[in-house]
Design a protein around this motif. Structure first.
Motif, PDB file in Angstrom:
ATOM      1  N   LYS A   1      40.276  49.388  10.584  1.00  0.00           N
ATOM      2  CA  LYS A   1      40.090  48.172   9.851  1.00  0.00           C
ATOM      3  C   LYS A   1      40.720  47.210  10.535  1.00  0.00           C
ATOM      4  O   LYS A   1      40.393  45.808  11.318  1.00  0.00           O
ATOM      5  CB  LYS A   1      39.618  47.819   8.642  1.00  0.00           C
ATOM      6  CG  LYS A   1      38.992  46.556   8.529  1.00  0.00           C
ATOM      7  CD  LYS A   1      37.675  46.019   7.560  1.00  0.00           C
ATOM      8  CE  LYS A   1      36.839  44.460   8.006  1.00  0.00           C
ATOM      9  NZ  LYS A   1      36.041  44.668   8.764  1.00  0.00           N
TER      10      LYS A   1
ATOM     11  N   LEU B   1      40.867  46.775  14.188  1.00  0.00           N
ATOM     12  CA  LEU B   1      39.701  46.152  14.971  1.00  0.00           C
ATOM     13  C   LEU B   1      40.254  44.523  14.672  1.00  0.00           C
ATOM     14  O   LEU B   1      39.713  43.854  15.247  1.00  0.00           O
ATOM     15  CB  LEU B   1      38.055  47.021  13.882  1.00  0.00           C
ATOM     16  CG  LEU B   1      37.214  45.995  14.306  1.00  0.00           C
ATOM     17  CD1 LEU B   1      36.392  47.106  15.595  1.00  0.00           C
ATOM     18  CD2 LEU B   1      36.465  46.300  13.461  1.00  0.00           C
TER      19      LEU B   1
ATOM     20  N   ARG C   1      40.388  41.720  17.790  1.00  0.00           N
ATOM     21  CA  ARG C   1      39.289  40.421  17.579  1.00  0.00           C
ATOM     22  C   ARG C   1      40.241  39.237  17.602  1.00  0.00           C
ATOM     23  O   ARG C   1      39.959  38.216  18.328  1.00  0.00           O
ATOM     24  CB  ARG C   1      38.321  39.950  16.197  1.00  0.00           C
ATOM     25  CG  ARG C   1      37.400  39.893  16.430  1.00  0.00           C
ATOM     26  CD  ARG C   1      36.304  39.566  15.061  1.00  0.00           C
ATOM     27  NE  ARG C   1      36.162  41.032  14.364  1.00  0.00           N
ATOM     28  CZ  ARG C   1      34.836  41.494  14.846  1.00  0.00           C
ATOM     29  NH1 ARG C   1      34.780  40.958  15.372  1.00  0.00           N
ATOM     30  NH2 ARG C   1      34.858  42.444  13.588  1.00  0.00           N
TER      31      ARG C   1
ATOM     32  N   PHE D   1      31.649  42.284  18.578  1.00  0.00           N
ATOM     33  CA  PHE D   1      32.081  43.837  20.410  1.00  0.00           C
ATOM     34  C   PHE D   1      30.576  44.500  20.308  1.00  0.00           C
ATOM     35  O   PHE D   1      29.811  44.233  18.963  1.00  0.00           O
ATOM     36  CB  PHE D   1      33.163  44.861  19.406  1.00  0.00           C
ATOM     37  CG  PHE D   1      34.614  44.194  19.020  1.00  0.00           C
ATOM     38  CD1 PHE D   1      35.058  43.681  20.078  1.00  0.00           C
ATOM     39  CD2 PHE D   1      34.981  43.782  17.501  1.00  0.00           C
ATOM     40  CE1 PHE D   1      36.399  43.458  20.214  1.00  0.00           C
ATOM     41  CE2 PHE D   1      36.514  43.614  17.876  1.00  0.00           C
ATOM     42  CZ  PHE D   1      36.983  42.641  18.642  1.00  0.00           C
ATOM     43  N   THR D   2      30.299  45.010  20.919  1.00  0.00           N
ATOM     44  CA  THR D   2      28.774  45.226  21.916  1.00  0.00           C
ATOM     45  C   THR D   2      29.614  46.148  22.252  1.00  0.00           C
ATOM     46  O   THR D   2      30.501  46.344  23.157  1.00  0.00           O
ATOM     47  CB  THR D   2      28.479  44.105  22.207  1.00  0.00           C
ATOM     48  OG1 THR D   2      28.726  43.975  23.714  1.00  0.00           O
ATOM     49  CG2 THR D   2      28.373  42.945  22.135  1.00  0.00           C
TER      50      THR D   2
ATOM     51  N   GLN E   1      27.402  46.082  10.237  1.00  0.00           N
ATOM     52  CA  GLN E   1      28.379  45.227  10.534  1.00  0.00           C
ATOM     53  C   GLN E   1      28.836  44.630  11.387  1.00  0.00           C
ATOM     54  O   GLN E   1      27.420  44.161  11.693  1.00  0.00           O
ATOM     55  CB  GLN E   1      28.953  46.588  11.651  1.00  0.00           C
ATOM     56  CG  GLN E   1      29.633  48.337  11.495  1.00  0.00           C
ATOM     57  CD  GLN E   1      28.254  49.239  11.216  1.00  0.00           C
ATOM     58  OE1 GLN E   1      26.921  48.311  11.672  1.00  0.00           O
ATOM     59  NE2 GLN E   1      28.472  50.388  10.470  1.00  0.00           N
ATOM     60  N   GLU E   2      29.854  43.674  12.233  1.00  0.00           N
ATOM     61  CA  GLU E   2      30.338  42.370  12.527  1.00  0.00           C
ATOM     62  C   GLU E   2      29.481  41.498  11.373  1.00  0.00           C
ATOM     63  O   GLU E   2      28.624  40.670  12.084  1.00  0.00           O
ATOM     64  CB  GLU E   2      29.143  42.379  13.696  1.00  0.00           C
ATOM     65  CG  GLU E   2      29.860  44.043  15.258  1.00  0.00           C
ATOM     66  CD  GLU E   2      31.765  43.037  15.477  1.00  0.00           C
ATOM     67  OE1 GLU E   2      32.689  43.789  14.440  1.00  0.00           O
ATOM     68  OE2 GLU E   2      32.326  42.629  16.092  1.00  0.00           O
TER      69      GLU E   2
ATOM     70  N   THR F   1      28.907  51.812  13.671  1.00  0.00           N
ATOM     71  CA  THR F   1      29.690  51.621  13.555  1.00  0.00           C
ATOM     72  C   THR F   1      30.955  51.831  14.766  1.00  0.00           C
ATOM     73  O   THR F   1      30.675  51.761  16.385  1.00  0.00           O
ATOM     74  CB  THR F   1      30.020  53.775  13.279  1.00  0.00           C
ATOM     75  OG1 THR F   1      29.695  53.403  12.469  1.00  0.00           O
ATOM     76  CG2 THR F   1      31.778  53.541  13.081  1.00  0.00           C
ATOM     77  N   GLU F   2      31.559  50.414  14.291  1.00  0.00           N
ATOM     78  CA  GLU F   2      32.376  50.065  15.648  1.00  0.00           C
ATOM     79  C   GLU F   2      33.019  51.234  16.607  1.00  0.00           C
ATOM     80  O   GLU F   2      33.789  52.248  15.844  1.00  0.00           O
ATOM     81  CB  GLU F   2      33.375  49.277  14.990  1.00  0.00           C
ATOM     82  CG  GLU F   2      32.965  48.060  14.478  1.00  0.00           C
ATOM     83  CD  GLU F   2      33.311  48.158  13.265  1.00  0.00           C
ATOM     84  OE1 GLU F   2      32.630  49.187  12.342  1.00  0.00           O
ATOM     85  OE2 GLU F   2      32.802  47.513  11.770  1.00  0.00           O
ATOM     86  N   ASN F   3      33.179  50.827  17.584  1.00  0.00           N
ATOM     87  CA  ASN F   3      34.186  52.296  18.998  1.00  0.00           C
ATOM     88  C   ASN F   3      35.536  51.230  18.766  1.00  0.00           C
ATOM     89  O   ASN F   3      35.888  50.299  20.025  1.00  0.00           O
ATOM     90  CB  ASN F   3      32.941  51.861  20.216  1.00  0.00           C
ATOM     91  CG  ASN F   3      33.723  52.229  21.009  1.00  0.00           C
ATOM     92  OD1 ASN F   3      35.169  52.875  21.270  1.00  0.00           O
ATOM     93  ND2 ASN F   3      33.517  52.392  22.736  1.00  0.00           N
ATOM     94  N   VAL F   4      36.089  51.902  17.752  1.00  0.00           N
ATOM     95  CA  VAL F   4      37.737  51.350  17.669  1.00  0.00           C
ATOM     96  C   VAL F   4      38.072  51.708  19.403  1.00  0.00           C
ATOM     97  O   VAL F   4      39.071  50.716  19.613  1.00  0.00           O
ATOM     98  CB  VAL F   4      38.321  51.878  16.385  1.00  0.00           C
ATOM     99  CG1 VAL F   4      39.910  51.808  16.677  1.00  0.00           C
ATOM    100  CG2 VAL F   4      37.392  51.192  15.273  1.00  0.00           C
TER     101      VAL F   4
ATOM    102  N   ILE G   1      36.964  48.992  21.997  1.00  0.00           N
ATOM    103  CA  ILE G   1      37.697  48.033  21.172  1.00  0.00           C
ATOM    104  C   ILE G   1      38.812  47.713  21.936  1.00  0.00           C
ATOM    105  O   ILE G   1      39.657  46.897  22.117  1.00  0.00           O
ATOM    106  CB  ILE G   1      37.066  47.584  20.303  1.00  0.00           C
ATOM    107  CG1 ILE G   1      36.103  47.371  20.163  1.00  0.00           C
ATOM    108  CG2 ILE G   1      37.990  46.164  19.708  1.00  0.00           C
ATOM    109  CD1 ILE G   1      34.955  47.398  18.551  1.00  0.00           C
TER     110      ILE G   1
END
Ligand SMILES: Cc1ncc(COP(=O)(O)O)c(C=O)c1O
Length: 387
Positions: free
Chosen positions: A43, A46, A50, A66-67, A228-229, A236-239, A242
């Motif tokens: 987190k 991330l 950002r 994020f996309t 999320q976001e 689930t974020e693509n850490v 990113i």
């Protein structure tokens, strides 16, 4: 290894981006939504990414989402911004030479009741504020005009166009997928409300991108789920992705001036060399074009796919215009929008240079192109059979 000269299609991941990503696949693999330390480490990274992405774009961290890449970013903004303003109307203004991520999305939205005006660019790929002014209606809910075109490399005057939209209080989106990492992009200087970008165009990984959104409450989500976001883009974020994207963007901006100067030199060398071949014309704007971006129309050939194949045989990766039409023998909708007839719009050629290309590569490519053009003109003249 072939000489790669198709950087507008995609780019190789930079060493620095790869190194930065690696820990997040294995050791630091926690889900950013988990409350234990492993999750919180993800987190934290991330949120740091950002803030770093925001700094690269002149934005606030709260304005970055994020996309999974440019296509999703375009889809989300077009659908989400229009749906958020549905009460006001359903009219959208765009241009006839956007990427299909915009054009096909709007075609789909038309089936659901949206009305779309497509502004016609001039031969160089320019759209004027007057054209936009004339198209704006009381029920216009969004304007979407790309920052740089992916077939001819023209950089559009977005500050002037966004200003026109703002006077009428119409939100403005720019697809900046080809521009970010290649020219300086500052969302405040551009004056846009929404912007899309994609990591793989600036030596970041595939399948990751971002949206800049000045007013997040003016965007409804495209993907719903785990929230999320800030509930705006679930999943689930693509850490690792990113982290790679952020590192690659910072890296490309650190060296921007130096790389631009070098690419401008190579670009001039390609353009002047190619224009020495009779019957080849430069497309797009000779002045306002992306660094390293060279685009042409080749007269006297059936289709540029044959030229791309000949160059491939000689060890060079170049493009007929855009990745989507590379396998088919269609004419480019972009070149047609610029006013070329169907036959010429099938004879586009795009050479897009990157940091690793050298003068020697350019000279070898020019020699190979001379031979390839001659051969294709002989063997596949206009009107040749498909076989
Ligand atoms: C102008 C433009 N928009 C959108 C896209 C789609 O981006 P992605 O490949 O990340 O989905 C591209 C990719 O070619 C592009 O050039």
């Amino acid at each position: 290894m072939p000489v790669y000269m198709d950087h507008a299609a995609t780019t190789a991941l930079s060493d620095r981006a790869l190194e930065a990503m690696l820990p997040y696949f294995r050791e630091e693999f926690g889900n950013p939504s988990a409350i234990y330390s492993l999750g919180q480490t993800s987190k934290n990274v991330l949120e740091k990414c950002r803030a770093r992405m925001a700094a690269c774009l002149g934005a606030l961290p709260t304005e970055i989402f994020f996309t999974s890449g440019g296509t999703e970013s375009d889809n989300w903004i077009l659908r989400g911004a229009c749906s958020a303003r549905r009460q006001r109307g359903r009219h959208v203004i765009t241009t006839a030479f956007e990427h299909n991520a915009v054009l096909r999305t709007l075609e789909q939205m038309e089936k659901d009741g949206a009305e779309v005006t497509r502004l016609e660019p001039d031969r160089k790929g320019r759209i004027t504020p007057q054209q936009l002014e004339e198209a704006i209606r009381p029920d216009t809910v969004l304007v979407s005009v790309m920052l740089a075109n992916n077939v001819v490399g023209t950089v559009l005057d977005i500050p002037a166009l966004a200003k026109t939209a703002r006077v009428h209080r119409v939100p403005f989106h720019t697809d900046a997928v080809q521009a970010v990492g290649h020219i300086s992009v500052d969302v405040r200087k551009l004056g846009v409300d929404f912007l899309s970008l994609s990591a793989h165009k600036f030596n970041g990984p595939r399948g990751v991108g971002a949206v800049y959104c000045r007013l997040p409450n003016r965007l409804t989500p495209l993907l719903t789920g785990g929230g999320q976001e800030k509930e705006l883009r679930s999943g689930t974020e693509n850490v690792p992705g990113i982290v790679g994207m952020t590192t690659a963007l910072e890296e490309s901006l650190e060296a921007l001036d130096e790389r631009t100067a070098r690419l401008r030199g190579l670009q001039e060398r390609i353009i002047s060399g190619v224009l020495e071949i009779p019957g080849i014309h430069l497309t797009g704007d000779p002045e306002n074009r992306l660094p390293g971006f060279c685009s042409f129309i080749v007269e006297g050939i059936f289709h540029s796919v044959y030229l791309v194949n000949e160059m491939n045989e000689r060890g060079f990766c170049i493009s007929s215009g855009s990745a989507c039409s590379a396998a088919s023998r269609e004419s480019s909708h972009v070149l047609m929008a610029l006013g070329y007839d169907k036959a010429l719009a099938g004879a586009g050629l795009r050479i897009t240079l990157g940091a690793e290309n050298t003068e020697k590569d350019v000279d070898l490519a020019l020699a190979a192109l001379r031979e390839s053009v001659e051969k294709v003109r002989r063997e596949k003249p206009p009107g040749a059979s498909l076989l």
